[in-house]
Design a protein around this motif. Structure first.
Motif, PDB file in Angstrom:
ATOM      1  N   LYS A 155       1.038  -1.444  -0.092  1.00  0.00           N
ATOM      2  CA  LYS A 155      -0.102  -0.289  -0.293  1.00  0.00           C
ATOM      3  C   LYS A 155       0.900   1.447   0.057  1.00  0.00           C
ATOM      4  N   ASP A 174     -10.958   7.090  12.578  1.00  0.00           N
ATOM      5  CA  ASP A 174     -11.805   6.070  11.476  1.00  0.00           C
ATOM      6  C   ASP A 174     -12.106   6.575   9.578  1.00  0.00           C
ATOM      7  N   ARG A 217      -9.702   4.362   8.037  1.00  0.00           N
ATOM      8  CA  ARG A 217     -10.263   2.660   7.887  1.00  0.00           C
ATOM      9  C   ARG A 217     -10.857   2.394   6.840  1.00  0.00           C
ATOM     10  N   ASN A 218      -9.858   1.157   6.007  1.00  0.00           N
ATOM     11  CA  ASN A 218     -10.096   0.733   4.946  1.00  0.00           C
ATOM     12  C   ASN A 218     -10.167   1.407   3.477  1.00  0.00           C
ATOM     13  N   LYS A 219      -8.840   2.221   3.784  1.00  0.00           N
ATOM     14  CA  LYS A 219      -8.622   3.218   2.498  1.00  0.00           C
ATOM     15  C   LYS A 219      -7.550   2.352   2.054  1.00  0.00           C
ATOM     16  N   ASN A 220      -6.962   2.516   0.578  1.00  0.00           N
ATOM     17  CA  ASN A 220      -6.388   1.668  -0.281  1.00  0.00           C
ATOM     18  C   ASN A 220      -4.775   1.824   0.159  1.00  0.00           C
ATOM     19  N   PRO A 235      -7.470   2.244  13.652  1.00  0.00           N
ATOM     20  CA  PRO A 235      -8.200   0.842  12.075  1.00  0.00           C
ATOM     21  C   PRO A 235      -6.529   0.215  12.020  1.00  0.00           C
ATOM     22  N   ASP A 236      -6.969  -0.686  11.079  1.00  0.00           N
ATOM     23  CA  ASP A 236      -5.518  -1.636  11.155  1.00  0.00           C
ATOM     24  C   ASP A 236      -4.325  -1.012  10.171  1.00  0.00           C
ATOM     25  N   ASN A 237      -4.821  -0.175   9.194  1.00  0.00           N
ATOM     26  CA  ASN A 237      -4.027   0.331   7.903  1.00  0.00           C
ATOM     27  C   ASN A 237      -2.852   1.714   8.696  1.00  0.00           C
TER      28      ASN A 237
END
Length: 267
Positions: free
Chosen positions: A40, A64, A67-70, A91-93
């Motif tokens: 990424k 938040d 979250r789920n961004k590329n 978020p995990d990223n």
């Protein structure tokens, strides 16, 4: 660059900001070492070595949204703020760290940097060609960070977002990271070109000053001395020595004028 107009024209040289050689020579780190996804793109958010409480508060109020961004996000909070957020779930990223000791090594693998607009930071950004969003501190003297950022923005070498508009940062990051590789490469090129232009400007001005203040006056003095000695029928050996010095200075002046012409072409 815009500040040079505030100084006497014949007493100021535009040099840009000095950049540590270490920033240029240091080896780039890896995304694996940083603990982020190697596949990424990376956004680095850092507000100077001490961090910024006001910016940190705003960033963590909408963290938040990342979250789920590329892309991955590293938030450098500064040591004093880190204790407040180290246990917070993100978020995990997103990775939160208090400080990065070798910042240029991280900048070299950064796809987009969100940062203040201090002089030393901007010097490294332009030297390394890092695409950046500048958030100038509104708390500094004479609003100088805003002026710093505006200089690069006016050269298409960066983007500025004022702190009062910080809620738009996630959307702006999305748009910049989502731009084509070609557009991001152009932004990097503009940043590097700004640094190169400053170096060329300095070289040209220094050579001109050397020509005007050192070489040309010395040449004129020698030429005058040669005329005086001729008038007084000086010994041949002394005349030959003077002629030799004059010839060397003529060559030096010609060479410097050629160098100045080449530098102007390069600009």
């Amino acid at each position: 660059e815009s500040t040079i107009k505030d100084f006497p024209k014949d007493k100021a040289i535009l040099t840009g900001n000095p950049c540590s050689e270490k920033a240029l020579s240091i080896k780039a780190t890896t995304k694996e070492k940083l603990g982020v996804d190697k596949d990424k793109k990376l956004v680095l958010i850092v507000m100077g070595s001490l961090g910024s409480r006001s910016v940190n508060d705003r960033i963590f109020s909408f963290v938040d949204k990342f979250r789920n961004k590329n892309y991955s996000v590293i938030i450098v909070t500064g040591n004093s703020y880190y204790e407040r957020v180290k246990e917070r779930r993100v978020p995990d990223n997103v990775k939160v760290v208090p400080f990065i000791y070798e910042m240029p090594s991280v900048m070299k693998i950064t796809d987009l940097m969100v940062t203040r607009a201090g002089a030393s930071t901007m010097s490294e950004i332009t030297a390394l060609g890092v695409p950046a969003i500048f958030i100038p501190s509104p708390y500094v003297a004479n609003n100088h960070q805003y002026k710093n950022a505006k200089d690069l923005v006016d050269q298409n070498a960066g983007i500025m977002l004022e702190e009062k508009d910080l809620q738009a940062i996630a959307q702006l990051m999305d748009s910049r990271i989502g731009e084509s590789e070609k557009r991001m490469a152009k932004l990097m090129d503009q940043s590097l070109a700004q640094q190169k232009q400053e170096i060329l400007d300095e070289s040209t001005q220094r050579m001109k000053i050397l020509l005007d203040t050192e070489i040309t006056p010395k040449f004129n003095l020698l030429a005058e001395n040669q005329k005086i000695m001729l008038d007084k029928l000086a010994p041949k050996s002394e005349l030959e020595e003077l002629r030799s010095e004059v010839s060397v200075l003529k060559l030096a002046i010609r060479s410097i004028n050629q160098e100045i012409a080449e530098l102007k072409k390069a600009q």
